[in-house]
Design a protein around this motif. Structure first.
Motif: not given
Length: 379
Positions: A356-379
């Protein structure tokens, strides 16, 4: 239309950032701090890109970069020194490291420059749903919005009945700063994994290194302060022995049990909670600060869309709560993975970290933890 006013309880990282976000959105803001000065308890902090996106929005990134370290890579290593994962840090996966007190002073200075009122020696005792902040000595302050950024033991959250779960976990960490800088080439965040313990070693600039050492609370030798260099050196034989000697000399080291908070709701009437009052979580993913900052920005964004403060706060929770609880679940899981596995399963965990490359990016919806929390990405 008259300027809306907010009262914020707590002048920590998220409290000051929330005040700056509200001020930038046109609100007048007063922040209350119980201590006699604005200061941070702690050593260093790692800021993921989600946090950076908030500071970019506030125009603070150039100052943060000048005072901290833009990390090149993150490594997961076994206690014997085997590299389990080596991840480049850039773009959505960017991480910065900085002294907590430097960051807090930066935020406090910016609050002063932007006209945010910060009152010290002002202890928050609670709030009422109609927008009244309660203070020690029977004082009170009326507002269009009251924000409880008053931490894990939040008086604001408790007073308006928002607490569902508030737990001090069976694991915790000691955090320290030492004068140590032997970086050659890349600046790397090293996370070392033992059978039931974990160490993070992070360069933060100015010749200093931030170290966190996490363990079960039942392991008294691991939790003692000052640290036991022989004990920790035996747990991590591949780590430079000089680090443990330097750590053992730190007299103001702090050890805390990991927190976890799950609120019944994120707001009541004109009262909202943010930061550890809202989403305290074991720092096993290192996303606590990013999560708090991201939720604060989404709250202020919602206030700009809805005329009614209670409606805005309900819409904010509906938008932000699912991802928050998703991050919290994975943080709890990774905490158990760090400290509560039977010894024979440690080898299996190493395989998971590699895959999992240091356990970053596995999720039950297949998303990366870091990327999902970038508020600008929602716009």
């Amino acid at each position: 239309m008259s300027e809306k006013h907010a009262e914020v309880g707590g002048a920590g990282l998220v409290g000051l950032s929330t005040a700056l976000l509200l001020r930038r959105a046109g609100w007048s803001v007063t922040v209350h701090e119980e201590a006699d000065a604005v200061r941070e308890i702690g050593a260093g902090i790692s800021l993921h890109q989600g946090a950076c996106s908030v500071f970019e929005h506030l125009g603070l990134m150039d100052r943060i970069l000048a005072a901290g370290v833009d990390l090149d890579a993150s490594q997961a290593l076994s206690h014997t020194g085997e590299v389990l994962a080596d991840r480049a840090l850039a773009g959505a996966y960017r991480q910065l490291a900085i002294r907590r007190q430097v960051l807090i002073k930066m935020l406090a200075d910016e609050a002063d420059a932007q006209g945010v009122e910060v009152l010290t020696n002002s202890r928050v005792t609670g709030a009422t749903a109609d927008g009244v902040l309660l203070l020690a000595g029977g004082k009170s302050r009326n507002a269009d919005l009251v924000v409880g950024a008053d931490g894990f033991h939040s008086a604001v959250r408790e007073s308006v009945g928002l607490t569902d779960k508030k737990v001090q976990r069976s694991n915790g960490a000691t955090r320290l700063l030492i004068d140590y800088d032997k970086a050659s080439g890349r600046t790397v965040l090293e996370e070392w994994w033992g059978p039931a313990t974990r160490m993070g070693i992070i360069p933060i600039g100015g010749g200093q290194t931030y170290v966190y050492m996490s363990s079960r609370e039942s392991d008294r030798r691991a939790t003692q302060v000052p640290i036991d260099p022989d004990y920790w050196g035996g747990l991590f034989p591949a780590v430079d022995k000089e680090i443990f000697q330097l750590l053992s000399q730190v007299q103001d080291a702090r050890h805390d049990r990991y927190p976890y908070v799950k609120p019944k709701a994120w707001s009541k009437g004109r009262v909202a909670i943010v930061g550890d009052a809202l989403n305290a979580v074991p720092p096993s993913l290192g996303l606590g600060a990013t999560l708090g900052l991201r939720n604060a920005r989404l709250m202020v964004d919602a206030l700009g869309v809805h005329d009614s403060v209670p409606d805005a706060l309900r819409a904010w929770e509906a938008t932000a709560r699912p991802d928050t609880e998703w991050i919290q679940r994975w943080s709890l899981f990774r905490e158990r993975l760090s400290h509560n596995l039977p010894a024979p399963l440690a080898r299996v965990r190493s395989k998971l970290l590699q895959r999992s490359n240091g356990f970053r990016g596995w999720g039950n919806r297949g998303r990366n933890f870091d990327e999902q929390l970038i508020t600008g990405a929602r716009r």
